[in-house]
Design an enzyme around this catalytic site. Structure first.
Site, PDB file in Angstrom:
ATOM      1  CG  HIS A 147      35.133 -39.283 -26.699  1.00  0.00           C
ATOM      2  ND1 HIS A 147      34.963 -40.640 -26.573  1.00  0.00           N
ATOM      3  CD2 HIS A 147      34.622 -38.722 -25.568  1.00  0.00           C
ATOM      4  CE1 HIS A 147      34.356 -40.897 -25.416  1.00  0.00           C
ATOM      5  NE2 HIS A 147      34.145 -39.759 -24.782  1.00  0.00           N
ATOM      6  CB  SER A 268      58.535 -33.604 -48.725  1.00  0.00           C
ATOM      7  OG  SER A 268      58.356 -34.197 -49.987  1.00  0.00           O
ATOM      8  CE  LYS A 274      54.262 -32.485 -45.712  1.00  0.00           C
ATOM      9  NZ  LYS A 274      53.493 -33.665 -45.907  1.00  0.00           N
ATOM     10  CD  GLU A 281      55.662 -38.188 -38.783  1.00  0.00           C
ATOM     11  OE1 GLU A 281      54.884 -38.770 -39.548  1.00  0.00           O
ATOM     12  OE2 GLU A 281      56.578 -37.444 -39.181  1.00  0.00           O
TER      13      GLU A 281
END
Ligand code: ARG
Length: 479
Positions: A147, A268, A274, A281
């Site tokens: 979980h 970024s 970043k 992704e």
């Protein structure tokens, strides 16, 4: 245009573009030339064409280049038109006893098996990366989650092996599907076979197939081989997306369990600090695209009556897209995982967090005091609700409250408490088959090495069968 001239006449650009498969057909161009060669050799061996015609068509095939093909509904028509322009009307004998229907089904299977062999090889490389990393982390403690909550301590090796085993099943699924892909529909003609004395076994052997798709109607109209591969790809991508998700989560500030190599990260345009896990992704996202390709292909095939229908042309590009996305994702995640830097200190520090040793404390109470597991579960649950690791006094008083037992009076010592709360001894204790204890993961890893070698060998056998057949076919007329 070759096929319309006598029957239908002119076609408009818009209609031709609509019905043409030429854009996707570059995937089967070289397969189609192999099919032409095999069919010609068979026609010659069956004495259905003369040696002279055979040789002049083969010479034309030798010269054909994709870039020089003219218009056509598909690559089959365009190649035939080119043969006719190089050989003259005698070139028209090439299509004796065959149809584009058995031709395209054969071409898809040839191009698909190449892709599958390459994918299976890439998948084994990812599998090897998982087990190589695991081999150096059999003692590295990490938190195990259920979980997404801290559950019980385990090791990085145990975790990586879980992914590896799933990838090995993906491999076997593909290998199994390969046995149904590598069959020859050639000779089925339009669907009803042919009255010419063709020999399907010859073309089957020349093209490196393991057998025939026997029924000629089934041969041209079934695409379940392709749906099966797309299903396998969707399942594989689902597994890959789980790995991708963990790479994303684990590289956040909050987790800090690993840092991705810069090669696999992006930055970024506004936030200069970043380092984003864009490759992982996109892997997570492409899993969705491959599921989409499978669903599209299923939806097109559903309820198609026998036998060939032009709808089938619309299925094939989904297969190629699914393969491209899956193969690149396997390669990218392989590199991404191999180059990631695991933060062993952060992982080990986190391994015992969230009272993840609670299960072992309950287990120890059962083993040492003899109380039933559910009683121990309730005692430790109450301790967990109170917050921190218990002292002996707290353990005794909560146990008394719940079950009128004092563990210290039943042989449970302070040393037992310390051991139960130690993440490393938690892991060491879990030495049953499949567990995270170092000796057990080491055994599993050794077994996986053996399976890897076996898988590589069986892949090599498949590849060399295909290559040998192709080499013989290409050299046939030079004999
Ligand atoms: N381009 C077609 C396909 O991909 C080839 C077969 C066309 N056959 C036909 N009878 N129209 O399925």
């Amino acid at each position: 245009m070759l096929l319309r001239d006598s029957r239908l006449g002119e076609i408009s650009r818009d209609v031709l573009d609509y019905i043409s498969s030429r854009t996707a057909d570059h995937r089967i161009f070289s397969a189609d030339l192999l099919v032409d060669r095999a069919h010609l050799v068979m026609l010659r061996e069956q004495n259905l064409i003369s040696l002279q015609v055979f040789e002049s068509i083969i010479q034309a095939i030798d010269r054909i280049q994709e870039s020089e093909l003219g218009d056509g509904e598909d690559v089959h028509e365009a190649i035939e038109a080119q043969v006719l322009s190089l050989v003259g009307p005698e070139g028209g004998r090439m299509h004796t006893g065959r149809s584009r229907n058995d031709e395209v089904a054969t071409c898809i299977r040839i191009a698909l098996r190449e892709e599958m062999l390459a994918l299976m090889n890439e998948l084994l490389s990812l599998f090897e990366t998982c087990i190589t990393l695991a081999e150096s982390h059999t003692e590295t403690l990490i938190p195990g989650f259920t979980h997404t909550q801290h559950a019980q301590p385990t090791t990085l090796a145990h975790h990586l092996l879980a992914h590896a085993d799933a990838f090995l099943r993906d491999f076997s699924r593909l290998e199994d599907a390969y046995s149904r892909v590598n069959l020859s529909p050639l000779g089925a003609a339009a669907f009803a076979s042919t009255g010419f004395a063709i020999d399907r076994e010859t073309t089957c052997r020349l093209l490196g197939f393991d057998g025939l798709v026997e029924n000629s109607m089934d041969a041209v109209s079934s695409r379940d081989f392709l749906l099966e591969v797309l299903s396998d790809l969707a399942i594989l991508m689902t597994g890959l997306s789980r790995l991708a998700e963990e790479l994303i989560l684990w590289s956040t500030q909050e987790f800090g369990y690993l840092e991705l190599d810069s090669l696999y990260a992006s930055t970024s345009s506004i936030m200069p600090q970043k380092k984003n896990p864009d490759t992982a992704e996109l892997a997570r996202a492409k899993a969705g695209s491959v599921v989409g390709a499978l669903v599209s292909a299923l939806a097109i095939c559903k309820a198609l009556p026998m036998s060939y229908n032009r709808d089938l042309q619309e299925v094939t590009p989904h297969l190629w897209r699914g393969l491209d996305w899956t193969r690149s994702t396997v390669r990218i995640l392989d590199g991404c995982l191999l180059s990631a830097k695991f933060n062993v200190d952060a992982l080990e520090a986190s391994a015992g967090a969230g009272f993840s040793t609670a299960t072992e404390l309950a287990d120890s109470l059962v083993r040492i005091t003899g109380m039933p597991f559910r009683t121990a579960h309730r005692i430790v649950g109450k301790i967990a609700a109170a917050g921190s690791h218990p002292t002996m006094q707290e353990l005794d008083s909560v146990s008394w409250e719940i079950a009128e037992i004092r563990p210290s009076e039943k042989g449970f010592t302070f040393g037992d408490l310390e051991t139960a709360l130690d993440p490393r001894s938690n892991v060491n204790r879990r030495a049953a088959v499949g567990g995270p204890a170092a000796a057990e993961t080491t055994r599993m890893l050794a077994a996986r090495r053996v399976r890897l070698a076996g898988a590589r060998q069986s892949l090599e056998i498949k590849r060399s069968c295909v290559e040998k057949a192709q080499e013989e076919l290409l050299n046939y007329h030079k004999k």
